[in-house]
Design an enzyme around this catalytic site. Structure first.
Site, PDB file in Angstrom:
ATOM      1  N   HIS A  54       0.845  -1.205   0.000  1.00  0.00           N
ATOM      2  CA  HIS A  54       0.000   0.000   0.000  1.00  0.00           C
ATOM      3  C   HIS A  54       0.875   1.247   0.000  1.00  0.00           C
ATOM      4  CE1 HIS A  54      -4.194  -1.609   1.355  1.00  0.00           C
ATOM      5  NE2 HIS A  54      -3.659  -2.321   0.377  1.00  0.00           N
ATOM      6  N   TYR A  60      -9.512   5.393   7.182  1.00  0.00           N
ATOM      7  CA  TYR A  60      -9.721   5.736   8.590  1.00  0.00           C
ATOM      8  C   TYR A  60     -10.777   6.831   8.625  1.00  0.00           C
ATOM      9  CZ  TYR A  60      -5.263   3.390   9.681  1.00  0.00           C
ATOM     10  OH  TYR A  60      -4.253   2.466   9.827  1.00  0.00           O
ATOM     11  N   PRO A  71      -4.577   0.232  18.656  1.00  0.00           N
ATOM     12  CA  PRO A  71      -4.328  -0.271  17.287  1.00  0.00           C
ATOM     13  C   PRO A  71      -4.450   0.774  16.192  1.00  0.00           C
ATOM     14  CG  PRO A  71      -6.487  -0.937  18.079  1.00  0.00           C
ATOM     15  CD  PRO A  71      -5.796  -0.291  19.237  1.00  0.00           C
ATOM     16  N   LYS A 104       0.815  -0.009  15.237  1.00  0.00           N
ATOM     17  CA  LYS A 104       2.209  -0.020  15.668  1.00  0.00           C
ATOM     18  C   LYS A 104       2.578  -1.220  16.535  1.00  0.00           C
ATOM     19  CE  LYS A 104       3.545   3.625  13.594  1.00  0.00           C
ATOM     20  NZ  LYS A 104       3.899   3.160  12.243  1.00  0.00           N
ATOM     21  N   TYR A 113       3.430   7.188  10.382  1.00  0.00           N
ATOM     22  CA  TYR A 113       2.619   6.017   9.995  1.00  0.00           C
ATOM     23  C   TYR A 113       3.503   4.919   9.399  1.00  0.00           C
ATOM     24  CZ  TYR A 113      -1.440   3.441   8.151  1.00  0.00           C
ATOM     25  OH  TYR A 113      -2.398   2.481   7.880  1.00  0.00           O
TER      26      TYR A 113
HETATM   27  C1  PHB Z   1      -6.029  -4.304  10.487  1.00  0.00           C
HETATM   28  O1  PHB Z   1      -5.946  -4.581   9.277  1.00  0.00           O
HETATM   29  O2  PHB Z   1      -6.478  -5.104  11.318  1.00  0.00           O
HETATM   30  C2  PHB Z   1      -5.582  -2.945  10.944  1.00  0.00           C
HETATM   31  C3  PHB Z   1      -5.029  -2.091  10.028  1.00  0.00           C
HETATM   32  C4  PHB Z   1      -4.621  -0.831  10.438  1.00  0.00           C
HETATM   33  C5  PHB Z   1      -4.774  -0.452  11.757  1.00  0.00           C
HETATM   34  C6  PHB Z   1      -5.289  -1.341  12.672  1.00  0.00           C
HETATM   35  C7  PHB Z   1      -5.701  -2.609  12.261  1.00  0.00           C
HETATM   36  O3  PHB Z   1      -4.399   0.771  12.139  1.00  0.00           O
END
Ligand code: PHB
Ligand code: APR
Length: 398
Positions: free
Chosen positions: A80, A207, A299, A303, A390
């Site tokens: 990505h 997000y 989450p 990280k 990030y």
């Molecule tokens: C996930 O794919 O479970 C995932 C991805 C990004 C995040 C948290 C969880 O920030």
């Protein structure tokens, strides 16, 4: 046979816990001819069955490559170059590649766990389903681990102990309280996650900040999606039938994405609390705390796994230097070096969590969030800072 029917055994590094941290450390040491034994309380199937996140920083991918365990991740993972931040009915793309030159790899943690266990499947390298693990003499003398395996008590003597046993493990719990300083922030909400074999609504992660609460659209592959909605810590999974989850998710997304949402039966659904926790120091004599045993991040910034890998990178280099040249310099610096990255990732995960979640009904706080999101969407500098944190700071930047 020594003390009271205890079978003695010795190794160079005893590792507690066969999660990503423990197994990756064991593999990196094995590549350098350093012997280790991993003791894990659960079965291999149980550990591999845990549904966790799945976003790897490139420094983590490089460490997997160093350990000879990146082939499947590179073949089946999704690279990505960016992700979307959605708010106020619109969205803004954060172009990670353009802003940092770096990308991320989407690869489920449980798939990674399978690769890591596969790499350490030689007999005696990992002991699954051990009981009553107890650590001894890590302060002075010869560290030992005693445990019950296949019905009999054993003792493992070693030069060093790596506590990779997560937040609920015995390693940190065995250190006297007065030796440890803990910094903690518990967030007043959780994440309800749902896994389903449906195509993701977008080719990159989304997000979403919304007055009804946060939402995240992620994936495991092009036909398996992982979604999260912010929920109350009082909520029970049973109170969230699939239909309610999909309806709520759609409400929190910009119309353009909501319209593309493909729904289906959930394969897994679970609620996780959000917490930031840092333990200082991360070393006590010959005991080294690694990963979730020392720190927890919410989450939001993905990280957790990457910080565990970063700790393993620092510790493995220290152990390799020690066994090559008997120099303990890097080992003595382990806690300082690891914590330097831990605090930066903890700050980023805390900041991103406060920016993207519904923290309170306070209208001023909501306006502050909107103002910061609008600033982010218009300021290259603000966007670069988000992107840099990030993708993860390179070790030189620390
Ligand atoms: C996930 O794919 O479970 C995932 C991805 C990004 C995040 C948290 C969880 O920030
Ligand atoms: N004895 C032996 N093993 C134990 C004990 C014990 N007393 N207590 C816990 N363990 C094992 C757990 O069963 C687990 O398999 O230690 C392992 C710790 O693994 P993780 O919790 O995955 O921690 P870590 O390897 O540091 O990885 C951190 O994984 O879980 C994600 O969100 C987390 O992303 C983070 C990353």
């Amino acid at each position: 046979m020594s003390r009271r029917g205890v079978t003695p055994r010795s190794t160079q590094v005893a590792i507690i816990g066969a999660g990503p941290a423990g197994l990756l450390l064991s593999s990196l040491l094995a590549r350098e001819g350093i012997d280790s034994v991993v003791v894990e309380k659960e079965s291999r199937e149980h550990v591999q069955g845990r549904i966790r996140a799945g976003l790897l920083e490139w420094t983590t991918v490089e460490l997997l490559r160093e350990a000879g365990i990146s082939e499947r991740a590179m073949r089946e993972g999704l690279i990505h170059d960016g992700f979307d931040v959605a708010f106020a009915g619109g969205h803004h793309r954060v172009d990670l590649k353009a802003l940092t030159g770096k990308t991320m790899l989407v690869y489920g943690q449980n798939e990674l766990q399978k690769d890591l266990a596969e790499a350490r499947c030689e007999p005696g390298a990992v002991l699954w389903q051990v009981r009553d693990v107890t650590l001894h003499d890590w302060e002075n003398g010869t560290p030992r681990v005693s445990y019950t395996h296949a019905g009999s008590r054993h003792e493992l003597r070693c030069d060093f102990l790596a506590g990779c046993d997560g937040y609920h493990g015995v390693s940190r719990a065995g250190v006297p309280r007065q030796r440890i300083t803990q910094y903690e922030r518990v967030y007043p909400f959780g994440w309800l996650g749902l896994l389903a074999d449906v195509p993701p609504l977008h080719e990159e992660l989304v997000y979403a900040n919304h007055e009804r609460g946060f939402a995240l659209c992620s994936m495991r592959s092009r036909d398996r999606s992982r979604y999260y909605v912010q929920c109350s810590l009082e909520d029970k999974v049973e109170e969230w039938p699939d239909a309610r989850f999909w309806d709520e998710l759609r409400l929190r997304l910009p119309e353009r994405y909501g319209a593309r949402l493909v729904t289906g039966r959930s394969l897994e659904k679970s609620i996780v609390p959000l917490r930031s926790l840092v333990t200082e120091p991360m070393r006590f004599g010959r005991l080294f705390l690694v990963g979730d045993a020392a720190h927890i991040v919410p989450p939001t910034g993905a990280k957790g796994l990457n910080l565990a890998a970063a700790d393993v990178r620092v510790l493995s280099r220290g152990l390799i230097e020690f066994y090559r040249s008997r120099s303990a310099t890097l080992l003595e610096e382990y806690s300082t070096r690891a914590l330097s990255r831990v605090w930066k990732a903890t700050r980023f995960s805390w900041w991103f969590t406060l920016l993207m979640h519904r923290i309170s009904a306070d209208p001023f706080a909501r306006r502050m969030q909107s103002a910061e999101l609008e600033y982010l969407a218009r300021s290259a500098a603000a966007c670069r800072s988000l992107a840099e944190n990030y993708v993860g700071l390179s070790f030189e930047e620390l």
